[in-house]
Design a protein around this motif. Structure first.
Motif, PDB file in Angstrom:
ATOM      1  N   ALA A 113      75.500  31.314  88.418  1.00  0.00           N
ATOM      2  CA  ALA A 113      76.045  31.049  87.180  1.00  0.00           C
ATOM      3  C   ALA A 113      75.096  31.401  86.042  1.00  0.00           C
ATOM      4  N   ALA A 114      75.685  31.849  84.880  1.00  0.00           N
ATOM      5  CA  ALA A 114      74.953  32.190  83.710  1.00  0.00           C
ATOM      6  C   ALA A 114      74.089  30.862  83.269  1.00  0.00           C
ATOM      7  N   GLY A 115      72.839  31.258  82.789  1.00  0.00           N
ATOM      8  CA  GLY A 115      71.954  30.027  82.067  1.00  0.00           C
ATOM      9  C   GLY A 115      71.671  30.695  80.626  1.00  0.00           C
ATOM     10  N   GLY A 116      70.943  29.639  80.069  1.00  0.00           N
ATOM     11  CA  GLY A 116      70.450  30.252  78.805  1.00  0.00           C
ATOM     12  C   GLY A 116      71.398  29.468  77.582  1.00  0.00           C
ATOM     13  N   SER A 117      71.048  30.010  76.350  1.00  0.00           N
ATOM     14  CA  SER A 117      72.098  29.468  75.527  1.00  0.00           C
ATOM     15  C   SER A 117      73.309  29.958  75.311  1.00  0.00           C
ATOM     16  N   GLN A 118      74.415  29.238  74.725  1.00  0.00           N
ATOM     17  CA  GLN A 118      75.721  29.532  74.634  1.00  0.00           C
ATOM     18  C   GLN A 118      75.687  30.913  73.714  1.00  0.00           C
ATOM     19  N   LYS A 119      74.958  31.145  72.768  1.00  0.00           N
ATOM     20  CA  LYS A 119      75.123  32.403  72.071  1.00  0.00           C
ATOM     21  C   LYS A 119      74.602  33.490  73.033  1.00  0.00           C
ATOM     22  N   LYS A 125      78.177  38.116  77.759  1.00  0.00           N
ATOM     23  CA  LYS A 125      79.789  38.160  78.413  1.00  0.00           C
ATOM     24  C   LYS A 125      80.454  39.456  77.727  1.00  0.00           C
ATOM     25  N   MET A 126      80.112  39.669  76.424  1.00  0.00           N
ATOM     26  CA  MET A 126      80.601  40.696  75.801  1.00  0.00           C
ATOM     27  C   MET A 126      80.391  42.146  76.538  1.00  0.00           C
ATOM     28  N   ARG A 127      79.091  42.254  76.949  1.00  0.00           N
ATOM     29  CA  ARG A 127      78.480  43.337  77.658  1.00  0.00           C
ATOM     30  C   ARG A 127      79.251  43.623  78.958  1.00  0.00           C
ATOM     31  N   ILE A 128      79.294  42.265  79.590  1.00  0.00           N
ATOM     32  CA  ILE A 128      80.080  42.389  80.996  1.00  0.00           C
ATOM     33  C   ILE A 128      81.777  42.919  80.737  1.00  0.00           C
ATOM     34  N   ASN A 129      82.421  42.607  79.561  1.00  0.00           N
ATOM     35  CA  ASN A 129      83.358  42.763  79.441  1.00  0.00           C
ATOM     36  C   ASN A 129      83.603  44.418  78.883  1.00  0.00           C
ATOM     37  N   ASP A 130      82.591  44.862  78.373  1.00  0.00           N
ATOM     38  CA  ASP A 130      82.545  46.208  78.421  1.00  0.00           C
ATOM     39  C   ASP A 130      82.532  47.018  79.713  1.00  0.00           C
ATOM     40  N   PHE A 131      81.652  46.470  80.353  1.00  0.00           N
ATOM     41  CA  PHE A 131      81.556  47.131  81.779  1.00  0.00           C
ATOM     42  C   PHE A 131      82.864  47.226  82.522  1.00  0.00           C
ATOM     43  N   SER A 140      87.807  39.192  85.056  1.00  0.00           N
ATOM     44  CA  SER A 140      87.606  38.858  83.657  1.00  0.00           C
ATOM     45  C   SER A 140      86.009  38.581  83.577  1.00  0.00           C
ATOM     46  N   ALA A 141      85.367  38.766  82.511  1.00  0.00           N
ATOM     47  CA  ALA A 141      83.970  38.335  82.566  1.00  0.00           C
ATOM     48  C   ALA A 141      83.733  36.854  82.745  1.00  0.00           C
ATOM     49  N   GLU A 142      84.609  35.863  82.487  1.00  0.00           N
ATOM     50  CA  GLU A 142      84.350  34.534  82.900  1.00  0.00           C
ATOM     51  C   GLU A 142      84.311  34.285  84.433  1.00  0.00           C
ATOM     52  N   LYS A 143      85.151  35.201  85.230  1.00  0.00           N
ATOM     53  CA  LYS A 143      84.791  34.721  86.609  1.00  0.00           C
ATOM     54  C   LYS A 143      83.511  35.344  86.975  1.00  0.00           C
ATOM     55  N   TRP A 144      82.974  36.299  86.489  1.00  0.00           N
ATOM     56  CA  TRP A 144      81.644  37.010  86.956  1.00  0.00           C
ATOM     57  C   TRP A 144      80.419  35.923  86.531  1.00  0.00           C
ATOM     58  N   GLU A 146      80.864  32.842  86.060  1.00  0.00           N
ATOM     59  CA  GLU A 146      80.893  31.350  86.691  1.00  0.00           C
ATOM     60  C   GLU A 146      80.253  31.353  87.936  1.00  0.00           C
ATOM     61  N   ASN A 147      80.417  32.584  88.832  1.00  0.00           N
ATOM     62  CA  ASN A 147      79.849  32.390  90.274  1.00  0.00           C
ATOM     63  C   ASN A 147      79.181  33.785  90.655  1.00  0.00           C
ATOM     64  N   HIS A 148      79.169  34.863  89.749  1.00  0.00           N
ATOM     65  CA  HIS A 148      78.843  36.178  90.290  1.00  0.00           C
ATOM     66  C   HIS A 148      77.753  36.706  89.141  1.00  0.00           C
ATOM     67  N   TYR A 149      76.905  36.017  88.144  1.00  0.00           N
ATOM     68  CA  TYR A 149      76.229  36.409  87.168  1.00  0.00           C
ATOM     69  C   TYR A 149      75.085  37.178  87.509  1.00  0.00           C
ATOM     70  N   GLN A 150      74.398  37.059  88.774  1.00  0.00           N
ATOM     71  CA  GLN A 150      73.271  37.833  89.070  1.00  0.00           C
ATOM     72  C   GLN A 150      73.879  39.294  89.386  1.00  0.00           C
ATOM     73  N   LEU A 151      74.857  39.471  90.106  1.00  0.00           N
ATOM     74  CA  LEU A 151      75.730  40.602  90.537  1.00  0.00           C
ATOM     75  C   LEU A 151      75.921  41.376  89.186  1.00  0.00           C
ATOM     76  N   ALA A 152      76.647  40.596  88.001  1.00  0.00           N
ATOM     77  CA  ALA A 152      77.135  41.267  87.088  1.00  0.00           C
ATOM     78  C   ALA A 152      75.970  41.755  86.199  1.00  0.00           C
ATOM     79  N   ASN A 153      74.859  41.055  85.952  1.00  0.00           N
ATOM     80  CA  ASN A 153      73.829  41.424  85.108  1.00  0.00           C
ATOM     81  C   ASN A 153      73.075  42.791  85.668  1.00  0.00           C
ATOM     82  N   ARG A 154      73.124  42.908  86.975  1.00  0.00           N
ATOM     83  CA  ARG A 154      72.183  43.913  87.682  1.00  0.00           C
ATOM     84  C   ARG A 154      73.333  45.098  87.647  1.00  0.00           C
TER      85      ARG A 154
END
Length: 217
Positions: A113-119, A125-131, A140-144, A146-154
């Protein structure tokens, strides 16, 4: 010699993804290169970049710090916090293709799951939505997040590389029975189980049968 804060996890002896990958790169490099090359359909002559010296564990390669023209640009594009994306290994082929390696030995490592500040989370999340929009992914970026953040950022960083004039591939190296020497771990997987779980994850985030699937192996 004084060491900066180490960003690499502890190396276990006989089990775990760091040990297994180091074993393959050190003792079985030709076989490992052959498997990676066959998977990606590239030449087997792969140069694996060195980590930085920093005590017994050394430092994993971080973000795109090893590509000077993109180092700052990436940190503007993606909010990395105090660290960012650390790689288990990074290879470079003869034709200039970067190979980003993420190694796993047990199933629960896939759920992140995503960590760090809400900002920062909102920015990323905006970058994931762009992808997602770029590749016509029905998700949806929310789904990525919540459970797939590492795969999303990679996936995002690999696409970022390709969009900035570089060639890059993301490779997940999934070891069978990676914790067979550690009885406290009971979620290691066979080849068939890994295939089933990865296929399920890619289906859940909508990546299956989209153009984006080509940058992930």
């Amino acid at each position: 010699m004084s060491y900066k804060k180490n960003i690499n996890g502890k190396l276990a002896l006989g089990y775990g993804s760091k040990y297994q990958l180091l074993r393959m790169l050190g003792w079985h490099r030709n076989d490992f290169n052959s498997i990676v090359a066959k998977t990606l359909n590239i030449d087997e002559n792969i140069n694996w970049l060195d980590f930085e010296y920093n005590g017994p564990c050394d430092d994993e390669l971080l973000n795109l710090d090893f590509i000077v023209p993109l180092k700052s640009k990436w940190k503007e594009y993606w909010k990395c916090g105090n660290g960012g994306l650390n790689w288990d290994a990074v290879g470079l082929t003869c034709d200039g293709t970067y190979i980003f390696v993420e190694a796993k030995t047990h199933l629960t490592e896939l759920n992140t799951a995503a960590g760090g500040s809400q900002k920062s989370i909102e920015h990323n999340k905006m970058r994931i939505n762009d992808f997602i929009e770029k590749y016509g992914i029905n998700s949806s970026a929310e789904k990525w997040i919540e459970n797939h953040y590492q795969l999303a950022n990679r996936l995002v960083i690999t696409d970022f590389m390709n969009s900035n004039g570089y060639k890059a591939k993301l490779v997940y190296v999934l070891f069978e029975n990676g914790f067979e020497y550690n009885a406290s771990k009971d979620d290691s997987a066979s080849k068939e189980e890994w295939i089933k779980v990865i296929d399920s994850e890619l289906t859940e985030i909508g990546l299956k049968n989209t153009p984006a699937e080509k940058i992930f192996n």
